[in-house]
Design a protein around this motif. Sequence first.
Motif, mmCIF file in Angstrom:
data_model
loop_
_atom_site.group_PDB
_atom_site.id
_atom_site.type_symbol
_atom_site.label_atom_id
_atom_site.label_comp_id
_atom_site.label_asym_id
_atom_site.label_seq_id
_atom_site.Cartn_x
_atom_site.Cartn_y
_atom_site.Cartn_z
ATOM 1 N N ALA A 133 94.297 -67.754 -21.890
ATOM 2 C CA ALA A 133 93.905 -67.822 -22.999
ATOM 3 C C ALA A 133 94.554 -68.947 -24.497
ATOM 4 C CB ALA A 133 92.681 -66.516 -23.524
ATOM 5 N N TYR A 134 95.703 -68.031 -24.361
ATOM 6 C CA TYR A 134 96.546 -68.445 -24.911
ATOM 7 C C TYR A 134 96.873 -69.235 -24.928
ATOM 8 C CZ TYR A 134 101.294 -68.980 -27.404
ATOM 9 O OH TYR A 134 102.539 -69.502 -27.785
ATOM 10 N N GLY A 135 97.422 -70.032 -23.506
ATOM 11 C CA GLY A 135 97.578 -71.171 -22.957
ATOM 12 C C GLY A 135 97.052 -73.025 -23.382
ATOM 13 N N ALA A 136 95.578 -71.943 -23.087
ATOM 14 C CA ALA A 136 94.758 -73.161 -23.754
ATOM 15 C C ALA A 136 94.275 -73.406 -24.883
ATOM 16 C CB ALA A 136 93.571 -72.889 -22.468
ATOM 17 N N LEU A 137 94.368 -72.346 -25.747
ATOM 18 C CA LEU A 137 94.056 -72.350 -26.950
ATOM 19 C C LEU A 137 95.131 -72.645 -28.250
ATOM 20 C CD1 LEU A 137 91.085 -70.193 -27.573
ATOM 21 C CD2 LEU A 137 90.650 -72.295 -26.399
ATOM 22 N N ILE A 138 96.073 -72.242 -28.107
ATOM 23 C CA ILE A 138 97.465 -71.909 -28.565
ATOM 24 C C ILE A 138 98.721 -73.258 -28.054
ATOM 25 C CG2 ILE A 138 99.127 -70.835 -30.751
ATOM 26 C CD1 ILE A 138 96.167 -69.942 -30.849
ATOM 27 N N ASP A 139 98.670 -72.481 -26.850
ATOM 28 C CA ASP A 139 99.891 -73.421 -26.584
ATOM 29 C C ASP A 139 99.545 -75.148 -26.052
ATOM 30 O OD1 ASP A 139 102.381 -73.691 -25.136
ATOM 31 O OD2 ASP A 139 101.618 -75.369 -23.798
ATOM 32 N N ILE A 140 97.840 -75.564 -25.927
ATOM 33 C CA ILE A 140 97.940 -76.701 -25.945
ATOM 34 C C ILE A 140 96.909 -77.530 -26.999
ATOM 35 C CG2 ILE A 140 96.918 -78.443 -23.841
ATOM 36 C CD1 ILE A 140 97.463 -76.309 -21.530
ATOM 37 N N ALA A 141 95.635 -76.657 -26.705
ATOM 38 C CA ALA A 141 94.670 -77.401 -27.619
ATOM 39 C C ALA A 141 95.136 -77.021 -29.468
ATOM 40 C CB ALA A 141 93.578 -76.338 -27.784
ATOM 41 N N LYS A 142 96.583 -76.297 -29.820
ATOM 42 C CA LYS A 142 97.114 -76.194 -31.115
ATOM 43 C C LYS A 142 95.495 -75.249 -31.508
ATOM 44 C CE LYS A 142 100.626 -77.397 -29.367
ATOM 45 N NZ LYS A 142 101.630 -76.998 -29.124
ATOM 46 N N LEU A 143 95.022 -74.486 -31.005
ATOM 47 C CA LEU A 143 93.424 -74.733 -32.028
ATOM 48 C C LEU A 143 94.441 -73.585 -33.494
ATOM 49 C CD1 LEU A 143 90.547 -73.620 -31.837
ATOM 50 C CD2 LEU A 143 90.792 -71.506 -31.364
ATOM 51 N N GLY A 144 93.560 -74.042 -34.513
ATOM 52 C CA GLY A 144 93.480 -73.477 -35.906
ATOM 53 C C GLY A 144 92.462 -72.933 -36.193
ATOM 54 N N ARG A 145 92.713 -72.581 -37.913
ATOM 55 C CA ARG A 145 91.783 -72.242 -39.162
ATOM 56 C C ARG A 145 90.791 -73.142 -39.136
ATOM 57 N NH1 ARG A 145 92.017 -68.085 -41.934
ATOM 58 N NH2 ARG A 145 93.731 -67.429 -41.075
ATOM 59 N N GLN A 146 89.421 -72.924 -39.136
ATOM 60 C CA GLN A 146 88.507 -73.391 -39.309
ATOM 61 C C GLN A 146 87.727 -74.442 -38.513
ATOM 62 O OE1 GLN A 146 88.733 -74.990 -42.913
ATOM 63 N NE2 GLN A 146 89.039 -73.744 -44.329
ATOM 64 N N ASP A 147 88.704 -74.543 -36.948
ATOM 65 C CA ASP A 147 88.198 -75.345 -35.657
ATOM 66 C C ASP A 147 86.842 -74.531 -35.141
ATOM 67 O OD1 ASP A 147 90.011 -77.707 -35.864
ATOM 68 O OD2 ASP A 147 91.713 -76.085 -34.447
ATOM 69 N N LEU A 148 86.646 -75.179 -34.959
ATOM 70 C CA LEU A 148 85.185 -74.627 -33.731
ATOM 71 C C LEU A 148 85.629 -74.786 -32.430
ATOM 72 C CD1 LEU A 148 81.975 -76.237 -35.540
ATOM 73 C CD2 LEU A 148 83.299 -73.945 -36.009
ATOM 74 N N VAL A 149 85.610 -73.562 -31.383
ATOM 75 C CA VAL A 149 85.969 -73.605 -29.778
ATOM 76 C C VAL A 149 84.394 -72.903 -29.349
ATOM 77 C CG1 VAL A 149 87.586 -71.433 -30.576
ATOM 78 C CG2 VAL A 149 87.435 -72.694 -28.772
ATOM 79 N N VAL A 150 83.923 -74.147 -28.236
ATOM 80 C CA VAL A 150 83.011 -73.280 -27.225
ATOM 81 C C VAL A 150 83.891 -72.473 -26.352
ATOM 82 C CG1 VAL A 150 81.143 -73.362 -26.461
ATOM 83 C CG2 VAL A 150 81.725 -75.047 -28.404
ATOM 84 N N ILE A 151 82.967 -71.040 -26.082
ATOM 85 C CA ILE A 151 84.403 -70.092 -24.696
ATOM 86 C C ILE A 151 82.767 -70.179 -24.331
ATOM 87 C CG2 ILE A 151 85.122 -68.253 -24.177
ATOM 88 C CD1 ILE A 151 86.177 -68.837 -27.578
ATOM 89 N N THR A 152 82.941 -70.307 -22.997
ATOM 90 C CA THR A 152 81.964 -70.789 -21.539
ATOM 91 C C THR A 152 82.558 -69.194 -20.969
ATOM 92 O OG1 THR A 152 82.662 -72.031 -20.363
ATOM 93 C CG2 THR A 152 81.062 -72.815 -21.547
ATOM 94 N N ALA A 153 81.067 -68.880 -20.613
ATOM 95 C CA ALA A 153 81.617 -67.683 -19.458
ATOM 96 C C ALA A 153 82.522 -66.381 -20.326
ATOM 97 C CB ALA A 153 82.454 -67.658 -18.582
ATOM 98 N N ALA A 154 81.818 -66.449 -21.226
ATOM 99 C CA ALA A 154 82.543 -65.297 -22.502
ATOM 100 C C ALA A 154 82.483 -63.815 -22.537
ATOM 101 C CB ALA A 154 81.166 -65.560 -23.193
ATOM 102 N N SER A 155 81.177 -63.403 -21.618
ATOM 103 C CA SER A 155 81.579 -62.348 -20.923
ATOM 104 C C SER A 155 82.763 -61.680 -20.355
ATOM 105 C CB SER A 155 80.768 -61.706 -20.758
ATOM 106 O OG SER A 155 79.810 -61.832 -19.757
ATOM 107 N N SER A 156 83.096 -62.871 -19.718
ATOM 108 C CA SER A 156 84.495 -62.545 -18.391
ATOM 109 C C SER A 156 85.291 -62.306 -19.427
ATOM 110 C CB SER A 156 85.241 -63.836 -17.898
ATOM 111 O OG SER A 156 85.111 -64.395 -19.168
ATOM 112 N N SER A 157 86.745 -61.165 -18.519
ATOM 113 C CA SER A 157 88.174 -61.058 -19.129
ATOM 114 C C SER A 157 88.227 -62.180 -19.623
ATOM 115 C CB SER A 157 88.741 -60.341 -18.421
ATOM 116 O OG SER A 157 89.116 -60.847 -17.496
#
Length: 329
Positions: A133-157
Amino acid sequence: MARVVRFHEHGGPEVLRIEDHDVAGAGTGEVQIRVKALGLNRAEALLRSGRYIETPTLPSGLGLEAAGVIETIGGGVDGFAPGDAVSIIPPISMVRWPAYGELVTVPAAQVVKHPPSLNWEAAAAVWMQYLTAYGALIDIAKLGRQDLVVITAASSSVGLAAIQIANLVGATAIAVTRTSAKKQALFDFGAAHVIASAEEDLEARLKEIAGPQGIHVVFDPIGGPIFEPLTAAMSHGGILIEYGGLSPEPTPFPLFAVLSKTLTLRGYLVHEIIGNPQRLEAAKAFILDGLTSGSLQPVIARTFPFEQIVEAHRYLETNEQFGKIVVTI
């Protein structure tokens, strides 16, 4: 000799066998660990069934995550000593360094002294989910405050780890799950919005939630027909990160959405982070800080004893779990 799990042919969970086997001692740059708990991952089921990116020579071991106590250290290893409580960062090859066993030998670079607040089960459930999750959201996508992120298969670890990381950086997590069975649990866990994709119009709900802003980041392990509603709701310049292929159906290429919104569709493997020392150190620092502060807390769906490894794999394939499946030794 130690008990290890191996398979002599590809197939379902029933091909897994617990066998007594000689485990190689710690060589240069390696440590040997007396395992207390294992974290199960879908990649192990894929290797077992012959559908993984790695092709083993049979019989083969398997397993990517474990936690335990260092038994011995090899030459050239600094910073560790026998008796240290540690957890394993998934290696590039689980065939070369399998984790399913009472005693395992792994590169010291893949070993971390986890926070003492974690018990063995939680420590075995950390690295695959949070690194992915870190590699995708933080390292690559640079997810930050007020961004909207869709997480599918959300109940997986990994999905749950992504929700926690999104909340940690101030983003808005939109969880997508197949039915409403886990909907309330996802709300309780911290998702700002939850969509049951088999019961609701996914595109319409995403557009309703996002409004004109659109969805900046999509984090998906499914593929298949879901690509079209996901990309239809994305913002200009958005990024869809694909880290799996769970759907048995073909994945369409949403040409006009990609062109009109200049979208990025990005394939991703956690090996990108694990195989890069600088990126891995940044990831470890982020995750260890979150574990220490309590912002990141592994969720254990169910625990099985080592002797029930076949049953644990059967449960893994039901998709009924909410969080991580752990096997204790």
